[in-house]
Write a protein that holds these residues in place. Structure first.
Motif, short mmCIF file in Angstrom:
data_model
loop_
_atom_site.label_atom_id
_atom_site.label_comp_id
_atom_site.label_asym_id
_atom_site.label_seq_id
_atom_site.Cartn_x
_atom_site.Cartn_y
_atom_site.Cartn_z
N ASN A 23 -0.86 -0.45 11.34
CA ASN A 23 -0.99 -0.48 9.88
C ASN A 23 0.17 -1.24 9.25
O ASN A 23 1.04 -0.64 8.62
CB ASN A 23 -1.07 0.95 9.32
N ARG A 24 0.18 -2.54 9.40
CA ARG A 24 1.24 -3.35 8.80
C ARG A 24 0.95 -3.54 7.31
O ARG A 24 -0.18 -3.78 6.92
CB ARG A 24 1.33 -4.72 9.46
N LEU A 25 2.00 -3.42 6.52
CA LEU A 25 1.88 -3.63 5.08
C LEU A 25 2.70 -4.84 4.67
O LEU A 25 3.77 -5.09 5.22
CB LEU A 25 2.41 -2.40 4.33
N LYS A 26 2.23 -5.55 3.67
CA LYS A 26 3.00 -6.67 3.12
C LYS A 26 4.17 -6.11 2.33
O LYS A 26 4.02 -5.09 1.62
CB LYS A 26 2.13 -7.53 2.21
N ILE A 27 5.31 -6.74 2.43
CA ILE A 27 6.49 -6.31 1.68
C ILE A 27 6.18 -6.35 0.18
O ILE A 27 6.58 -5.45 -0.56
CB ILE A 27 7.73 -7.14 2.04
N ILE A 42 5.99 3.39 7.56
CA ILE A 42 5.37 2.11 7.24
C ILE A 42 5.85 1.06 8.25
O ILE A 42 6.89 1.22 8.88
CB ILE A 42 5.71 1.64 5.80
N THR A 43 5.07 0.01 8.39
CA THR A 43 5.43 -1.11 9.25
C THR A 43 5.36 -2.38 8.42
O THR A 43 4.39 -2.62 7.70
CB THR A 43 4.50 -1.21 10.47
N ILE A 44 6.42 -3.18 8.52
CA ILE A 44 6.49 -4.45 7.81
C ILE A 44 6.72 -5.57 8.81
O ILE A 44 7.11 -5.32 9.96
CB ILE A 44 7.64 -4.48 6.77
N GLU A 45 6.50 -6.79 8.37
CA GLU A 45 6.86 -7.94 9.19
C GLU A 45 7.26 -9.09 8.28
O GLU A 45 6.84 -9.17 7.13
CB GLU A 45 5.74 -8.34 10.14
#
Length: 144
Positions: A23-27, A42-45
């Motif tokens: 479940n990657r979220l946009k910053i 949360i996971t970000i990239e």
């Protein structure tokens, strides 16, 4: 000729626990309403645009939105991010931390940022305190 089919083309450097890739979220999504993400992992990239030069205790990750970023911060020694990470893609899982500043700390922070950018700063234009947000990671992956 050596066959390399099936081998990953980029090595990843792992810090802490494995990242949660489900479940990657946009910053930009997080920063539009950061208080909504305080009580959940949360996971970000994004691309690493800054790394702590003294202890490797933080990295700044560029958002998908121009001029926006999110800092990843750990206690000294928990994870040590290498300076070579700058320019690499990073994926991080953790919890968002809110730091509420008082008015004096807000002015000092904004003055520091202006000085680093080479801009003038008038502290009288700042009339309300602000909050800053950092991701406290449980796991970080830096792709080379």
């Amino acid at each position: 000729m050596i066959a390399t089919i099936g081998l990953p083309s980029a090595a990843a450097e792992q810090f802490g626990k494995p990242v949660d890739n489900t479940n990657r979220l946009k910053i930009s999504t997080i920063m539009a309403a950061p208080d909504n993400y305080l009580d959940q992992p949360i996971t970000i990239e994004g691309t690493v645009v800054g790394v702590c030069a003294k202890r490797g205790c933080w990295m700044t990750i560029a958002s998908d939105k121009r001029f926006e970023n999110l800092q990843i911060k750990v206690n000294d020694g928990d994870m040590v991010f290498p300076m070579t990470a700058k320019g690499s893609k990073a994926i991080a899982t953790g919890k968002l931390n809110k730091i509420q500043l008082n008015l004096d700390r807000t002015k000092a922070l904004l003055a520091h940022r202006a000085q680093q950018a080479g801009n003038e700063f008038d502290e009288n234009t700042v009339t309300e305190p602000m909050a800053i947000y950092q991701l406290v990671p449980t796991g970080v992956e830096i792709l080379e």
